[in-house]
Design a protein around this motif. Structure first.
Motif, PDB file in Angstrom:
ATOM      1  N   SER A   1      -9.622   0.539   1.849  1.00 37.31           N
ATOM      2  CA  SER A   1      -9.791   1.317   0.803  1.00 37.31           C
ATOM      3  C   SER A   1     -10.046   2.736   1.261  1.00 37.31           C
ATOM      4  N   HIS A   2     -10.369   2.831   2.343  1.00 40.09           N
ATOM      5  CA  HIS A   2     -10.777   4.214   2.956  1.00 40.09           C
ATOM      6  C   HIS A   2      -9.372   4.774   3.605  1.00 40.09           C
ATOM      7  N   ARG A   3      -8.376   3.792   3.688  1.00 40.85           N
ATOM      8  CA  ARG A   3      -6.979   4.580   4.291  1.00 40.85           C
ATOM      9  C   ARG A   3      -6.143   4.734   3.145  1.00 40.85           C
ATOM     10  N   LEU A   4      -6.257   4.677   1.955  1.00 40.72           N
ATOM     11  CA  LEU A   4      -5.235   4.852   1.093  1.00 40.72           C
ATOM     12  C   LEU A   4      -5.674   6.187   0.373  1.00 40.72           C
ATOM     13  N   PHE A   5      -4.611   7.109   0.536  1.00 44.38           N
ATOM     14  CA  PHE A   5      -5.016   8.408   0.311  1.00 44.38           C
ATOM     15  C   PHE A   5      -3.994   8.982  -1.203  1.00 44.38           C
ATOM     16  N   LEU A   6      -4.887   9.287  -2.104  1.00 48.25           N
ATOM     17  CA  LEU A   6      -4.540   9.656  -3.604  1.00 48.25           C
ATOM     18  C   LEU A   6      -3.733  11.027  -3.485  1.00 48.25           C
TER      19      LEU A   6
ATOM     20  N   GLN B   1       3.534   8.048  -8.163  1.00 51.60           N
ATOM     21  CA  GLN B   1       2.976   9.255  -7.705  1.00 51.60           C
ATOM     22  C   GLN B   1       1.371   9.125  -7.367  1.00 51.60           C
ATOM     23  N   LEU B   2       0.751   7.830  -7.440  1.00 51.01           N
ATOM     24  CA  LEU B   2      -0.329   7.594  -7.137  1.00 51.01           C
ATOM     25  C   LEU B   2      -0.945   8.051  -5.574  1.00 51.01           C
ATOM     26  N   LEU B   3      -0.101   7.609  -4.707  1.00 51.02           N
ATOM     27  CA  LEU B   3      -0.450   7.516  -3.318  1.00 51.02           C
ATOM     28  C   LEU B   3       0.421   8.487  -2.507  1.00 51.02           C
ATOM     29  N   GLN B   4      -0.271   9.263  -1.662  1.00 49.67           N
ATOM     30  CA  GLN B   4       0.369  10.081  -0.717  1.00 49.67           C
ATOM     31  C   GLN B   4       0.979   9.251   0.673  1.00 49.67           C
ATOM     32  N   SER B   5       0.174   8.329   0.844  1.00 49.54           N
ATOM     33  CA  SER B   5       0.539   7.210   1.921  1.00 49.54           C
ATOM     34  C   SER B   5      -0.216   6.175   2.002  1.00 49.54           C
ATOM     35  N   GLY B   6       0.446   5.033   2.465  1.00 51.19           N
ATOM     36  CA  GLY B   6      -0.125   3.963   2.687  1.00 51.19           C
ATOM     37  C   GLY B   6      -0.934   3.810   3.997  1.00 51.19           C
ATOM     38  N   ALA B   7      -1.319   2.498   4.148  1.00 50.42           N
ATOM     39  CA  ALA B   7      -2.152   1.944   5.331  1.00 50.42           C
ATOM     40  C   ALA B   7      -1.319   2.394   6.428  1.00 50.42           C
ATOM     41  N   SER B   8      -1.948   2.754   7.719  1.00 47.55           N
ATOM     42  CA  SER B   8      -1.244   3.003   8.876  1.00 47.55           C
ATOM     43  C   SER B   8      -1.107   1.641   9.737  1.00 47.55           C
TER      44      SER B   8
ATOM     45  N   THR C   1       0.932  -1.134   0.045  1.00 45.08           N
ATOM     46  CA  THR C   1      -0.096   0.220  -0.051  1.00 45.08           C
ATOM     47  C   THR C   1       0.803   1.214  -0.138  1.00 45.08           C
ATOM     48  N   ALA C   2       2.076   1.044   0.405  1.00 43.97           N
ATOM     49  CA  ALA C   2       3.113   2.361   0.500  1.00 43.97           C
ATOM     50  C   ALA C   2       3.874   2.426  -0.812  1.00 43.97           C
ATOM     51  N   GLN C   3       4.446   1.281  -1.287  1.00 50.31           N
ATOM     52  CA  GLN C   3       5.142   1.286  -2.538  1.00 50.31           C
ATOM     53  C   GLN C   3       4.746   0.144  -3.493  1.00 50.31           C
ATOM     54  N   PRO C   4       3.684   0.317  -4.082  1.00 50.35           N
ATOM     55  CA  PRO C   4       3.028  -0.613  -4.896  1.00 50.35           C
ATOM     56  C   PRO C   4       4.159  -0.757  -5.991  1.00 50.35           C
ATOM     57  N   GLN C   5       4.809   0.138  -6.536  1.00 51.94           N
ATOM     58  CA  GLN C   5       5.744  -0.423  -7.593  1.00 51.94           C
ATOM     59  C   GLN C   5       6.782  -1.237  -7.396  1.00 51.94           C
ATOM     60  N   SER C   6       7.262  -1.425  -6.030  1.00 51.27           N
ATOM     61  CA  SER C   6       8.188  -2.308  -5.619  1.00 51.27           C
ATOM     62  C   SER C   6       7.640  -3.747  -5.849  1.00 51.27           C
ATOM     63  N   TYR C   7       6.155  -3.704  -5.880  1.00 50.62           N
ATOM     64  CA  TYR C   7       5.910  -5.180  -6.334  1.00 50.62           C
ATOM     65  C   TYR C   7       5.137  -5.551  -7.510  1.00 50.62           C
ATOM     66  N   GLY C   8       5.760  -4.643  -8.490  1.00 50.93           N
ATOM     67  CA  GLY C   8       5.234  -4.885  -9.971  1.00 50.93           C
ATOM     68  C   GLY C   8       3.709  -4.440  -9.998  1.00 50.93           C
ATOM     69  N   ILE C   9       3.260  -3.676  -9.145  1.00 50.93           N
ATOM     70  CA  ILE C   9       1.500  -3.180  -9.331  1.00 50.93           C
ATOM     71  C   ILE C   9       1.589  -2.178 -10.407  1.00 50.93           C
ATOM     72  N   SER C  10       0.588  -2.355 -11.218  1.00 49.59           N
ATOM     73  CA  SER C  10       0.389  -0.954 -12.097  1.00 49.59           C
ATOM     74  C   SER C  10      -1.095  -0.810 -12.251  1.00 49.59           C
TER      75      SER C  10
END
Length: 339
Positions: A308-313, A264-271, A247-256
């Protein structure tokens, strides 16, 4: 009732509670399952959905089934924090009177508190509500009032934007789940809702909900017993950690995600709080499935409503939130290998 007995007998009673709700609020099986999980995980809930889809009926049915009291308040631009605690008026003799507000009226019997259109209320009101959610107590009239069994459910007005105050990230993070309640798409269910008189008298419909043998007074102890008894293997610990890191670094897991710069999608991942809520909800889901061990399917089943409501774009993508977040969550679940 000891914790061993609660764990062994409580599951069937919880499933019976869920079955009865589904007979009253039809066509909402997924939402009812998530709400049942939230009740036994002892977590507060954000509700999403258009007007008239049954949110109030669902919550009144839950309160009826638990045997506790139900209170509701409407969010308005002029609502003040004190309006949740007390209200003043002139009695028939013209003397000023002070009576308990919705938070205090039912005392320790309050089981379900519904804040309708929470984003119409000012941030000062949100602040008081968040404190009550965290502490399940409020100070008033030089004493503390406790609401140990209360769960807060809140929904937002998603149509009008004028005179609304969106919940900030820190506030949304206090809610265990965000549950979507949409109009049923099954023609047979829609036909029943339109033509069966049973669904036209809401009060009589809710009265048909039997009181659960569990009882709202026992839910805190039962919830604690579930969390203690349901265990996770080391491999599942690693799986949950990767779900968090993705949730914090989706690019590191090959997520697109299509048409998006994933970095640049996320401001922050889950707490950390959010991930602890994920595990709490997953354990209740495992318990409802009759197990005392956590499986990957449990995490996957509750991942979207708890995350879903914890991921801030980032602002450049925020206007596409309702499209991008479901796709991101699905990509995370597909890319992170389950043990």
């Amino acid at each position: 009732m000891n914790s061993e007995h609660q764990f062994s007998d409580g599951c069937e009673r919880a499933l019976n509670f869920e079955r009865h709700i589904n007979r009253i609020v039809i066509g909402q099986q997924a939402a009812v399952r998530n709400l049942t999980i939230a009740v036994f995980a002892r977590g507060h809930v954000l509700l999403e959905g258009q007007v008239g889809v049954g949110k109030t009926t669902l919550l009144r049915t839950v309160a009826q089934g638990l045997g506790g009291r139900y209170q509701r308040i409407e969010g308005t631009i002029d609502l003040m924090p004190s309006d949740l605690v007390y209200y003043t008026y002139l009695d028939q003799d013209g003397r000023p009177r002070v009576d308990p507000g919705p938070l205090l009226k039912q005392g320790e019997e309050l089981a379900v508190f519904f804040f309708n259109e929470i984003n119409r209320a000012r941030p000062q009101v949100h602040s008081l509500l968040l404190r009550v959610m965290a502490e399940r107590a409020v100070g008033a009239f030089n004493r503390e009032y406790r609401m140990p069994h209360m769960l807060v459910f809140a929904d937002r007005n998603r149509v009008e934007r004028e005179e609304t105050f969106e919940l900030p990230a820190a506030a949304r993070d206090r809610f265990l789940m965000e549950i979507n309640i949409a109009a049923p798409d099954d023609d047979a269910v829609l036909d029943q809702l339109m033509f069966d008189p049973r669904f036209h008298d809401v009060d009589a419909l809710i009265e048909a909900m039997p009181e659960s043998a569990i009882g709202y007074q026992n839910l805190n102890a039962l919830g604690a017993a579930i969390q203690q008894r349901v265990q996770a293997a080391p491999a599942l610990h690693k799986y949950a950690l990767e779900l968090w890191q993705a949730t914090a670094q989706p690019q590191s897991y090959g997520i697109s995600v299509s048409d998006v710069d994933i970095g640049q999608l996320l401001q922050s991942g889950a707490s950390p709080r959010g991930m602890s809520y994920l595990i709490r909800a997953a354990k209740v889901r495992a318990w409802l499935e009759g197990r005392d061990s956590l499986w990957p399917e449990d995490l996957q089943a509750v991942y979207a409503p708890t995350m879903s409501h914890r991921l801030f774009l980032n602002p450049i993508y925020a206007y596409r939130r309702e499209v991008l977040l479901p796709e991101l969550v699905n990509q995370i679940l597909q890319r992170i290998a389950a043990p």
